[in-house]
Structures are given as C-alpha cells and as structure tokens.
Design an enzyme around this catalytic site. Structure first.
Site, mmCIF file in Angstrom:
data_model
loop_
_atom_site.group_PDB
_atom_site.id
_atom_site.type_symbol
_atom_site.label_atom_id
_atom_site.label_comp_id
_atom_site.label_asym_id
_atom_site.label_seq_id
_atom_site.Cartn_x
_atom_site.Cartn_y
_atom_site.Cartn_z
ATOM 1 N N TYR A 132 3.196 1.267 -8.703
ATOM 2 C CA TYR A 132 2.617 1.125 -7.205
ATOM 3 C C TYR A 132 1.428 1.792 -7.028
ATOM 4 C CZ TYR A 132 3.121 1.301 -2.024
ATOM 5 O OH TYR A 132 2.756 1.297 -0.812
ATOM 6 N N LYS A 153 -1.968 0.458 -5.959
ATOM 7 C CA LYS A 153 -2.755 0.891 -4.659
ATOM 8 C C LYS A 153 -4.173 1.515 -4.982
ATOM 9 C CE LYS A 153 0.144 -0.455 -1.426
ATOM 10 N NZ LYS A 153 -0.586 -1.807 -0.691
HETATM 11 N N1 NAD Z 1 5.146 2.074 5.069
HETATM 12 C C1 NAD Z 1 4.458 3.072 4.411
HETATM 13 O O1 NAD Z 1 4.577 4.405 4.733
HETATM 14 C C2 NAD Z 1 3.283 2.698 3.584
HETATM 15 C C3 NAD Z 1 2.755 3.651 3.045
HETATM 16 C C4 NAD Z 1 1.752 3.136 2.152
HETATM 17 C C5 NAD Z 1 1.418 1.950 1.949
HETATM 18 N N2 NAD Z 1 1.903 1.019 2.640
HETATM 19 C C6 NAD Z 1 1.627 -0.262 2.085
HETATM 20 O O2 NAD Z 1 1.578 -1.031 3.558
HETATM 21 C C7 NAD Z 1 1.794 -2.396 3.425
HETATM 22 C C8 NAD Z 1 2.919 -2.911 4.484
HETATM 23 O O3 NAD Z 1 4.066 -1.992 4.111
HETATM 24 P P1 NAD Z 1 5.377 -2.033 5.275
HETATM 25 O O4 NAD Z 1 5.653 -0.708 5.171
HETATM 26 O O5 NAD Z 1 5.110 -2.598 6.236
HETATM 27 O O6 NAD Z 1 6.281 -2.911 3.984
HETATM 28 P P2 NAD Z 1 7.519 -3.728 4.585
HETATM 29 O O7 NAD Z 1 8.322 -4.014 3.494
HETATM 30 O O8 NAD Z 1 8.127 -3.530 5.767
HETATM 31 O O9 NAD Z 1 6.905 -5.282 4.733
HETATM 32 C C9 NAD Z 1 5.998 -5.819 3.683
HETATM 33 C C10 NAD Z 1 6.061 -7.504 4.172
HETATM 34 O O10 NAD Z 1 5.507 -8.225 3.269
HETATM 35 C C11 NAD Z 1 6.216 -9.075 2.980
HETATM 36 N N3 NAD Z 1 5.759 -9.530 1.488
HETATM 37 C C12 NAD Z 1 6.273 -8.899 0.294
HETATM 38 N N4 NAD Z 1 5.734 -9.632 -0.743
HETATM 39 C C13 NAD Z 1 5.167 -10.582 -0.302
HETATM 40 C C14 NAD Z 1 4.379 -11.694 -0.993
HETATM 41 N N5 NAD Z 1 4.300 -11.740 -2.584
HETATM 42 N N6 NAD Z 1 3.726 -12.538 -0.138
HETATM 43 C C15 NAD Z 1 3.763 -12.475 1.175
HETATM 44 N N7 NAD Z 1 4.399 -11.550 1.700
HETATM 45 C C16 NAD Z 1 5.049 -10.691 1.015
HETATM 46 C C17 NAD Z 1 7.489 -8.910 3.070
HETATM 47 O O11 NAD Z 1 8.482 -9.955 3.281
HETATM 48 C C18 NAD Z 1 7.551 -7.896 4.210
HETATM 49 O O12 NAD Z 1 7.594 -8.632 5.536
HETATM 50 C C19 NAD Z 1 2.182 -2.540 1.891
HETATM 51 O O13 NAD Z 1 1.089 -3.009 1.148
HETATM 52 C C20 NAD Z 1 2.722 -1.156 1.547
HETATM 53 O O14 NAD Z 1 2.525 -1.066 0.135
HETATM 54 C C21 NAD Z 1 3.283 1.369 3.498
#
Ligand code: NAD
Length: 277
Positions: free
Chosen positions: A156, A160
């Site tokens: 990851y 990222k």
């Molecule tokens: N939540 C955090 O604290 C956090 C921290 C750092 C980075 N992020 C990044 O932010 C973004 C959103 O994260 P989140 O926490 O809302 O995650 P989440 O799991 O709640 O939502 C992610 C969404 O992406 C969709 N998804 C997954 N793979 C997919 C694909 N191949 N094609 C289309 N849709 C797909 C899932 O169905 C889901 O609805 C991600 O890139 C994650 O890595 C989140």
C-alpha cells in the site's frame, strides 16, 4: 451560486467512505458527479442521495484498473454531462501483511487498484481535458503510509508513494493545458479504517472533515495552485513536501569516508512527520 457551478467531476471509489463525502459536497456546490465504484449498489445509493438533494449525478460501475473501464468512466461523463473538468482518483483497497509474509497476489492487487487504476482512468480524462482546452483539476489520493511509512503496508505504501510521484510528474505535463494536479493525503473513519481507530477518534475523524479540503483543491478558491500535497484529517490540515538538505559541494569527489565524516552536516534533523495527533 455554488463554487462548482458548471463543473463535471468524476470520483472513483465513490460508493462509500471518503468518495461518498466528496461526491455529496461537490454536488452541493453545483458540480455534476460521475459516481464510479465497482460496488453497483453503493454507487447507485450515492447517486440517489445526490439527486434526492437536488443535485445531478450518474453511476459508472466498474473496476478502475483497466483501460476499458477508464474509457467507460470518461464516456459516462460525456454522455450524461458533455464534459469532465474534475477527476478524483480515490478508489482504493488495503491488503495488509508484514513484508516477510506478503504474497505476490497481495502485492499485485494493491498496486493494480491504486497505481494502474490511476493510470487507466487519468489517461483518457487527461487527453480529453488537453484536447478540449478547458483545463481541469486532477486529485490523486496518497496516504501517510506512503509518505511517512506504516508497518505491514509495503504494498500500500509503495502504491501511495507512487501516486505522489505520478502527481508530481503529471502536474508538470498539465501546466500548459491549464490542468492542475494535486495530491490529497486523507485520514478518516471509513469502512477501510474500521477497527483501526478508537471510537472517540472515529467520531472526530469523519470523511466530511476531509471533503472541504478536496473542494478547495478543485475549486477556484485554490487559484492556479498546482503540484502540492495536503494532508487532511479530522484534527488538522497540513502541507507535506519533500525538502533537500544543505548541499556539500562535490568538486574533488567524495570517498565514502568523506561522507561519513560529513554526516552531521549532510542529514537533516530527524523531525518525524506527525500524521496522528
Ligand atoms: N480512510 C483513511 O484514513 C485513508 C487514509 C489514507 C488514504 N486513504 C485513501 O483514500 C481513498 C478512499 O478510502 P476510504 O477510506 O474511503 O476507503 P473505503 O474502503 O471506505 O472506500 C473505497 C471505495 O473504493 C471502492 N473500490 C475499491 N476498489 C475499487 C476498484 N478497483 N474500482 C472501483 N472502485 C473500487 C470500494 O468499493 C469503496 O466504495 C483510498 O484511496 C484510500 O487508500 C484513506
């Protein structure tokens, strides 16, 4: 008047978590939204929420990690709204494992969704923005895991940090077409972070606290600012950037022993990135 009247935003992985919060806020500010997700029910649910609130949105169902899906997502925007002016590469997954135990499948799955997904969706959108001369804004989603490191997340973190490099390069290519490129490094209580935060933290670190930072990036409020990275959590917003230390002139050629002797001057003070407080 909304901040995004007349704009059309594609948001990947927008069926839940951060992507849903981004979609709802951008729609409230007047943007038409293409809600991409591979989970059809989730995407349609967000579209229903937006339209119930008087906004405009369509769902585009598919896995971001193929060129045909990228083309189809762009086509959804063009068919429904005739343009695309904002792209948020947000879709993501975790497959955490300590490095010694990480499988090739866990490595590939994560690199595929984040990095290849960003390539597959961004290229058709970037080309369209370039050819249509209206410019646009592209936001790529990094993470403190990539920029600062996190145990058990080599796959990851690599993906990222890769997105951060992708942004830095794409921002340069976008300059002459008026395409601005940002990196957003979010932290929020979502399905992805279920079990990783205390209940108190989950209450404070809502996706709705991150969404205004995205809105700033994609709206006129950020002017012509581009190629920047913001960290945004429920407790703070801060810029994250690479800095270089004081250079040691290398006129005569350094030996490894010279480097060791100069180490006190060479390395920057060890001030850890603080993403958690
Ligand atoms: N939540 C955090 O604290 C956090 C921290 C750092 C980075 N992020 C990044 O932010 C973004 C959103 O994260 P989140 O926490 O809302 O995650 P989440 O799991 O709640 O939502 C992610 C969404 O992406 C969709 N998804 C997954 N793979 C997919 C694909 N191949 N094609 C289309 N849709 C797909 C899932 O169905 C889901 O609805 C991600 O890139 C994650 O890595 C989140």
């Amino acid at each position: 008047m909304g901040l995004l009247d007349g704009q059309v935003a594609i948001i990947t992985g927008a069926g839940g978590g951060l992507g849903r919060a981004y979609s709802l806020l951008l729609a409230r500010e007047g943007a038409a939204i293409v809600v991409n997700d591979m989970n059809a029910d989730a995407a349609h649910g967000v579209v229903a929420e937006i339209t119930a609130a008087g906004g405009r949105a369509v769902a585009s169902i598919g896995d971001v990690a193929s060129p045909s899906a990228g083309a189809a997502i762009l086509q959804s925007a063009l068919d429904a709204f005739g343009a695309v002016t904002i792209l948020v590469n947000n879709a993501g997954i975790l497959r955490d494992k300590s490095f010694a135990n990480l499988s090739e499948a866990q490595w590939d799955a994560v690199i595929q969704v984040h990095l290849k997904g960003a390539f597959c969706v961004t290229q058709p959108v970037f080309r369209w923005m370039k050819e249509n001369g209206r410019g646009g804004v592209i936001v790529n989603t990094a993470s403190s895991s990539g920029l600062g490191g996190s145990f058990g997340q080599t796959n990851y973190g690599a993906a990222k940090a890769g997105l951060w490099g992708f942004s830095n390069c794409l921002a340069l290519e976008g300059l002459k077409y008026g395409i601005r490129v940002w990196t957003l490094c979010p932290a929020a209580a979502t399905p992805m972070t279920e079990g990783l935060m205390t209940p108190e933290m989950r209450a404070q670190w809502s996706p709705e606290r991150v969404a205004p930072v995205l809105l700033y990036m994609v709206s006129g409020l950020s002017g012509d600012r581009t190629n920047r990275t913001l960290f945004a959590s429920g407790s703070k917003v801060m810029e994250v950037k690479m800095v270089s230390g004081t250079p040691l002139p290398n006129h005569a050629g350094f030996s490894a022993q010279d480097i060791a002797a100069a180490a006190d001057r060479l390395f920057l003070p060890d001030t850890p990135l603080d993403f958690n407080s």
